[in-house]
Design an enzyme around this catalytic site. Structure first.
Site, short mmCIF file in Angstrom:
data_model
loop_
_atom_site.label_atom_id
_atom_site.label_comp_id
_atom_site.label_asym_id
_atom_site.label_seq_id
_atom_site.Cartn_x
_atom_site.Cartn_y
_atom_site.Cartn_z
N THR A 183 0.82 -0.98 -0.09
CA THR A 183 -0.07 0.13 0.10
C THR A 183 0.69 1.25 -0.08
O THR A 183 1.67 1.40 0.94
CB THR A 183 -0.89 0.10 1.20
OG1 THR A 183 -1.71 -1.17 1.31
CG2 THR A 183 -1.95 1.43 1.05
N LYS A 199 -7.37 1.25 -2.77
CA LYS A 199 -6.92 0.81 -1.41
C LYS A 199 -7.13 1.93 -0.25
O LYS A 199 -7.36 1.68 0.82
CB LYS A 199 -5.37 0.38 -1.30
CG LYS A 199 -4.79 -0.21 -0.09
CD LYS A 199 -5.67 -1.26 0.51
CE LYS A 199 -5.22 -2.04 1.91
NZ LYS A 199 -3.93 -2.31 2.11
N LYS A 251 0.54 4.97 8.23
CA LYS A 251 1.11 5.05 7.21
C LYS A 251 0.08 5.38 5.96
O LYS A 251 0.02 6.24 5.42
CB LYS A 251 2.12 4.25 6.65
CG LYS A 251 2.93 4.45 5.25
CD LYS A 251 2.00 3.39 4.25
CE LYS A 251 2.37 1.95 4.45
NZ LYS A 251 1.80 1.28 3.59
#
Length: 285
Positions: A95, A170, A238
């Site tokens: 990701t 995502k 993150k």
């Protein structure tokens, strides 16, 4: 095929194992060789450098930690892009930032290679069971060629558009997950304060309108005191940072996501960066 796999972590190990079990030759590289020991005992081939891995692989899959790691692995001297043979397909399943996925795709094309960004959802359970959701960005041709490989690791596989689109999809997933994580933690915390049997409450609400993947898979871990990572707190922070940066660039805002990130930042400050995301429940314990 000769497949290369970079990054043998909580999820990457299971994903690479599925490729091996399907009969592919799998070359592996990770910064800590010991993480690959299990794969090496069942037939994977260790490569000591990215250059060595790239030169011996037709398809290269990366599943690493942060965008800065992705950038380093792909763009550094003797990295994947410099070392990959013409015709290689590069698949980043980390990701990461949509803009970085676009850069990788452009650089790959200049090298005579193809690139797909293909982040996943489903955690350690989905990786082990080969039931990951895989969100893909890139060309239709490259996607169709790699679909049999994706099908070894996941069951819900969608091409969302050109390079970067998989990463954007995502981000949508992580925004939804953030809401479900805080919902599960608060619901179970409320049940405890109200003097209810938390397990009974979970059994009830998980089958109603409040049901979710989080309630089915992570809420039981919360109640059992199992805070081992299927997905790290540090990596979720993150991801939320990336989504907030992207939406700021769109001149919009996501107040719900910003709230959840502030709670995970608090959790990280308490020393839970390497715990699983379900450790958010500790804020209500």
């Amino acid at each position: 095929m000769q497949l290369g796999f970079v990054g043998i972590g909580v999820m990457g190990k299971s994903m690479a194992k599925h490729l091996l079990e399907a009969g592919h030759e799998v070359n592996v590289y990770t910064r800590t060789k010991e993480k690959a020991d299990e794969l090496l005992t069942i037939g994977a081939h260790w490569k000591s450098t990215l250059k060595e891995l790239a030169e011996s692989s037709e398809v290269i899959i990366t599943m690493i930690g942060y965008p800065k790691d992705v950038e380093d692995v792909y763009f550094k001297e003797n990295g994947l892009l410099q070392s990959a043979k013409s015709g290689t397909t590069l698949i980043d399943m980390t990701t990461s930032k949509p803009s970085l996925a676009e850069r990788i795709a452009k650089a790959s094309e200049e090298r005579g290679c193809s690139a797909l960004d293909a982040p996943v959802s489903g955690g350690d359970v989905g990786a082990k069971n080969g039931t990951l959701t895989i969100m893909v960005g890139g060309s239709e041709q490259a996607f169709q060629q790699m679909l049999p490989v994706f099908e070894l690791m996941g069951t819900n596989i969608q091409l969302h558009g050109p390079a970067g689109s998989g990463q954007h999809a995502k981000m949508c997933n992580q925004i939804a997950v953030a809401a479900s994580m805080i919902g599960a933690g608060e619901a179970l915390g409320y049940a405890k304060q109200a003097g209810l049997d938390q397990q009974k409450v979970l059994d009830t609400i998980s089958k109603g309108a409040g049901g979710s993947w989080t309630l089915n898979n992570l809420a039981p871990r919360m109640l059992n005191g199992d805070f081992e990572p299927g997905f790290y707190v540090k990596h979720f922070i993150k991801d939320m940072d990336i989504a907030l940066e992207e939406v700021e660039a769109m001149d919009k805002n996501l107040p719900g996501l910003a709230l959840v990130k502030s709670l995970y930042d608090e959790l990280a400050e308490k020393g839970e960066t390497d715990s699983g995301t379900q450790s958010i429940y500790k804020l209500w314990q």
